[in-house]
Enzyme design. Structure first.
Site, PDB file in Angstrom:
ATOM      1  N   ARG A 761       0.865  -1.056   0.026  1.00 20.92           N
ATOM      2  CA  ARG A 761      -0.016   0.091   0.033  1.00 20.92           C
ATOM      3  C   ARG A 761       0.777   1.360  -0.262  1.00 20.92           C
ATOM      4  NH1 ARG A 761      -4.960   1.504   3.504  1.00 20.92           N
ATOM      5  NH2 ARG A 761      -6.277   1.151   1.588  1.00 20.92           N
ATOM      6  N   ASN A 893      -0.223   9.175   5.897  1.00 22.37           N
ATOM      7  CA  ASN A 893       0.369   7.790   6.400  1.00 22.37           C
ATOM      8  C   ASN A 893       0.878   7.162   5.095  1.00 22.37           C
ATOM      9  OD1 ASN A 893      -0.767   7.665   9.017  1.00 22.37           O
ATOM     10  ND2 ASN A 893      -2.633   7.953   8.077  1.00 22.37           N
ATOM     11  N   TYR A 894       0.645   7.546   3.956  1.00 24.93           N
ATOM     12  CA  TYR A 894       1.140   6.652   2.712  1.00 24.93           C
ATOM     13  C   TYR A 894       2.208   7.441   1.938  1.00 24.93           C
ATOM     14  CZ  TYR A 894      -2.440   3.194   4.224  1.00 24.93           C
ATOM     15  OH  TYR A 894      -2.795   2.320   4.910  1.00 24.93           O
ATOM     16  N   LEU A 895       2.011   8.722   1.684  1.00 23.66           N
ATOM     17  CA  LEU A 895       2.738   9.171   0.810  1.00 23.66           C
ATOM     18  C   LEU A 895       4.173   9.812   1.186  1.00 23.66           C
ATOM     19  CD1 LEU A 895       0.002  11.490  -0.881  1.00 23.66           C
ATOM     20  CD2 LEU A 895       1.099   9.134  -1.419  1.00 23.66           C
TER      21      LEU A 895
END
EC number: 5.6.2.1
Length: 958
Positions: A761, A893-895
């Site tokens: 993810r 949270n993801y980038l």
DNA sequence: AACCAGACTTAGAAGCTTACTA
DNA sequence: TAGTAAGCTTCTAAGTCTGGTT
């Protein structure tokens, strides 16, 4: 009822003390242990019950189906498909929902064994069910659990019949449940409220999607994989050709795990798929347990229950050990301790004094701090000794304020008569009263949970009298709290200021800690106050009373040689320990699910930042091997072993669709799934749909009961495999019956050190951002347009990760306002254009100097207006596109923040346009280190060195 | 080796503050 | 200046994953 059992309060009450005590959890371990045991016992029971419940899961509250389809990889193609499809689908789904609902209901009715809880749930659901989607006939009997079928006798006829039919298979499957055993829960969980919300979200999103599709780049960008995946179909294979060994009989299959990797198994096991399915298929579950267990299994699930029970002692023991230790009992291994102790003091002495000493007390410090130079921990060499700190000092958590009784004129009425309530009873009444306007209180589960917990707090007298929630009149209490809120809002400036100051003082006192000589902000220093549990979706425990946490419940973690936080007067901590292998400063066990809650540092701290950085480095390492992994899982689609095929397909989903891993869940939680826990009912297969081949429709509730709906065209081989996995299963069965997250992650870890499902993810999200930015950014555009481009790239990621939010309540209105502004502005522009033309004419045809000047002026004004108009239009677009998409989660949270930082630097966009203050402090490390040419897909950095290699240097920016 | 609790990350909603508008 | 919307912060639920225990 079960809920009651869950709540450990001894019947009535002399609970004169605090709530904390009443729950029997507060004083220390033994009670705590008991509670847990209890829970286990309870679970076992429930499990039995659950087996018979229907599942009805699809709560379907769903929202937009499309949003996802437009996502990322699949996107461009999907885009073409357009609205029509979307609409159709929507319609379909509405119908379907109806159908489904009745099916479910029928089914449900039969199910006598259901608990009241479930019944409630059902009702609840039924109300809203209209929306539910259709299900195929099979779906009717969605008793999901494979295991469930065992008890056919009791079971509803439909499933019973099937059972006979499928006996053999069933067995197999049954046993396969391992993970699925849990699922038995059939909770019919309903998400009425969510449904409503979701419904509207769906619509919105549909709209939105359309837009997005148009806007969000043409080019694929997205999925790296897409092309590859599609291309590779192997020409020859027919389904037949893919033989596989489905079953690895328990006994034969000793080694299993090792083999996994080597894939492509022994020929001997081959058989045509279908047949194998029937006969040989030995699901995971079987493989994992002994023969004996398997046999037992035939009749019912004993093994599971047994296993669980057996485990309980474990817990106890562990705890006990801890408690038996002295206050610092849990301390780390010797070596570590030594090291730590060595290091500890120096830093502490030095830095602490200088930077923080005085701080905790004065509010003014805060400003000071901000001025304080940031601690550039990322420039220091990280030691990989596994220790999280060497010195840790803090003030302990801030306890919740004591309950203040209502003024005597604020009365509670029961059955029309006023009634005096005891402290605890009144407090809980207040919890409920504050929520009476909330949707929660319309839910039967919520109400019955509340009632049953509430009664546990009552005095015998109260208990005797108060038996029916409907007769309770909380309105005055509610009004009182509403009024309090009003007053709070209307406070004068001075009052506000004073309040602010007290708050700051509290933060100054409790909000910071000293860690290794540096002052760092604590994320959540307040102990959660008591209240009603607000589980998301159809949580079976919603409405239960969260007890008040007392110091006696709290474990403190800090250095031995630090100033140990003092417990509030008259109290003591449950324990004080010095465990420097963990990052938490304090913890307690919450009474609803017996989970541990922690006080930890905030996101800008070194401890969190370093971990975050590391996370992105892991994702970057994945980039180096991802092609190979993709190749591998594509090969595995054809494996002879079922488990490998399942693993491959699951991985494909995780990679392509960014699904979460999907751990198993207990039945006392909302019924949500991730990849490994997908059930047959969650996907529909279409050989052909809307002009696309091999379309899979995903429709399930994921984390936080957020609906995931996506129609994706998949590779033929995946499609065929899915057909195979679904074959002979009931809707409630696990799609991947030989797979769970441990197996998957173990496999991944073998492919790359540190690789787990969630890394995909992170990787795909970050990669998508970088690619989208490259694609969408036009360096000639003004900053504002670039920001929109950035947001769009961000949005592509949010879509990929399915990050949704409820549309703001006032969305339509504010959109209309904005639109009006745009229209007005447009009128102005047009008018100005006209005037400009005229002036131009005048100026050209031998106009005077004056006329020329007038023309120039007008022209400038016109430009300005146009600019303004453009700005407005851009913001409208942005707003519309963001309606139901939450950008924050992915951004946070993801980038990989270095991608954003680099982009800002490259295009001269101020970082503030992309990150607000909090975000900037969280990503300080990235802002500091990333250069304009940072490339996420470049060479990963080596953050830390282990003890032995004392080499220096760590940042090797690609 | 299975299993689970513990530790930590990820998540959306609610609450609060600031900015903008009429 | 009040009212409202947008933006930001806080809150805490709900995931993931690992390591210790049995």
């Amino acid at each position: 009822m079960s809920e009651m059992e869950d709540f450990n309060v001894p019947g009535d009450g002399g609970e004169a003390i605090s709530n904390g005590m009443t729950n029997g959890i507060s004083n220390g371990t033994s009670e705590h242990r008991e509670h847990k045991e209890h829970k286990h016992r309870h679970k076992d029971k429930e499990r039995d019950k659950d087996r018979h419940r229907d599942k009805d899961r699809h709560k379907s509250s769903h929202k937009d189906k499309d949003r996802h389809s437009s996502s990322h990889k699949s996107s461009h193609k999907d885009k073409e498909q357009g609205d029509k499809d979307r609409h159709k689908d929507k319609e379909r789904s509405d119908k379907d929902k109806h159908r489904e609902r009745s099916d479910r209901d029928k089914h449900r009715d039969k199910d006598k064994e259901r608990s009241d809880k479930d019944k409630h749930r059902d009702k609840d659901k039924d109300r809203h069910r209209d929306k539910d989607k259709e299900r195929s006939d099979k779906d009717k009997s969605r008793d999901k659990d494979k295991d469930r079928h065992r008890d056919d006798k009791r079971h509803s006829s439909s499933s019973g019949e099937k059972k006979d039919r499928d006996k053999d298979r069933d067995k197999d499957r049954r046993s396969s449940s391992h993970k699925s055993s849990h699922r038995d829960k059939d909770k019919d969980r309903h998400r009425d409220r969510d449904k409503d919300k979701e419904r509207s979200r769906d619509k919105d999103r549909e709209r939105e999607k359309v837009k997005l599709e148009v806007k969000v780049e043409p080019e694929p960008v997205l999925q790296p994989m897409e092309e590859e995946m599609i291309v590779k179909e192997e020409p020859v294979e027919s389904e037949e050709e893919d033989k596989l060994v489905i079953s690895e009989p328990v006994k034969e299959e000793p080694v299993e795990e090792e083999e996994e990797e080597e894939e492509v198994p022994v020929v001997s096991k081959e058989e045509p798929l279908e047949e194998e399915m029937e006969e040989d298929d030995v699901p995971l579950f079987n493989r994992m347990y002994t023969k004996q267990e398997e046999e037992e299994d035939e009749d019912d699930d004993k093994p599971l229950a047994v296993r669980r029970k057996v485990k309980e002692p474990k817990e106890k023991k562990r705890k006990k050990m801890k408690e038996d230790d002295d206050d610092y009992g849990d301390f780390k291994p010797e070596k570590k301790r030594i090291k730590k102790e060595k290091k500890e003091k120096k830093p502490k002495a030095v830095k602490f004094t200088s930077a923080h000493r005085a701080e905790p007390i004065s509010p003014s410090k805060k400003t000071k701090k901000e001025e304080e130079p940031v601690w550039k921990w990322w420039e220091e060499t990280k030691r990989d000794d596994g220790l999280k700190w060497h010195f840790l000092e803090h003030k302990g958590p801030m306890m919740a304020e004591n309950y203040k009784r209502l003024p005597s004129n604020v009365k509670f009425y029961y059955n029309g008569e006023t009634m005096e309530l005891s402290d605890l009873t009144e407090e809980a009444a207040g919890f409920y009263a504050r929520m009476i306007e909330h949707d929660y209180t319309t839910k039967p589960v919520f109400n019955s949970n509340f009632m049953s917990d509430w009664r546990k707090l009552m005095t015998p007298k109260e208990k005797e009298k108060i038996t029916d929630l409907k007769k309770c009149d909380f309105r005055r209490i509610h009004a009182f709290y509403v009024q309090q809120n009003e007053e709070r809002k209307n406070r004068s400036k001075d009052e506000r200021k004073a309040l602010k100051e007290t708050n700051e003082a509290l933060i100054a006192e409790y909000g910071w800690c000293n860690i290794d000589g540096h002052k760092q902000r604590i994320g959540n220093f307040k102990i959660e106050p008591p209240g009603l549990f607000r589980g998301r979706g159809e949580h079976p425990k919603q409405g239960m009373i969260k007890k008040r946490i007392m110091p006696e419940d709290v474990i403190i973690n800090c250095s031995k040689d630090s100033a140990v936080p003092k417990p509030p007067a008259g109290h003591r901590w449950k324990e004080v320990r010095a465990d420097n292998t963990v990052t938490w400063l304090a913890c307690w066990t919450e009474n609803i699910q017996s989970q541990t809650k922690y006080v930890m540092l905030n996101a800008a701290s070194k401890l969190k930042g370093e971990k975050d950085w590391q996370k992105y480095e892991t994702a970057r390492r994945l980039h180096k091997v991802v092609d190979r992994i993709r190749e591998q899982y594509r090969l595995d689609f054809k494996s002879k072993e079922m488990r490998i095929r399942q693993r491959a397909v699951a991985l494909y989903f995780i990679d392509k669709l960014a699904l979460r891993a999907g751990n198993e869940k207990d039945e006392d939680q909302a019924d949500t799934v991730g990849c490994c826990s997908l059930r047959v009912e969650h996907l529909q297969l279409y050989e052909q749909k809307n002009g696309k081949e091999y379309v899979v429709i995903f429709d399930f509730l994921g984390k936080d009961s957020i609906r995931y709906y996506n129609e994706v065209a998949v590779e033929k081989r995946v499609f065929k495999n899915l057909q195979l996995f679904k074959e002979n299963k009931e809707p409630g069965n696990d799609l991947f019956d030989r797979l769970n997250t441990q197996i998957l992650n173990k496999h991944l870890n073998e492919l790359m050190d540190g690789l787990t499902a969630k890394v995909f993810r992170t990787y795909n999200a970050s990669r998508t951002l970088q690619e989208q930015l490259e694609l969408l950014t036009n360096s000639d555009d003004p900053v504002i347009a670039k920001v929109l481009q950035y947001n769009r790239a961000n949005r592509a990621v949010a879509l990929l990760c399915n990050h949704q939010r409820a549309a703001p309540k006032t969305f339509d209105k504010s959109m209309a306002t904005l639109q009006k502004k745009i229209d007005d502005k447009r009128d102005l522009v047009e008018e100005a254009e006209r005037e400009c033309k005229q002036l131009k004419k005048a100026a050209k045809s031998g106009g005077s100097q004056k006329e020329k000047i007038a023309y120039e002026k007008k022209k400038k004004a016109l430009d300005r207006l146009r600019e303004q108009l453009e700005k407005l239009e851009l913001s409208a677009t942005d707003k519309e596109e963001n309606k139901t998409i939450a950008l924050g989660t992915s951004k946070l949270n993801y980038l990989d923040p270095r991608i954003s930082v680099a982009w800002c630097k490259r295009y001269d966009v101020p970082i503030e346009k992309v990150y607000n203050k909090t975000q900037r402090s969280k990503f300080q490390w990235a802002i500091d280190m990333a250069t304009a040419d940072y490339n996420f897909m470049g060479e990963p950095m080596n953050i830390s060195r282990s003890n032995d290699d004392d080499g220096e240097e760590e940042e090797e920016e690609e």
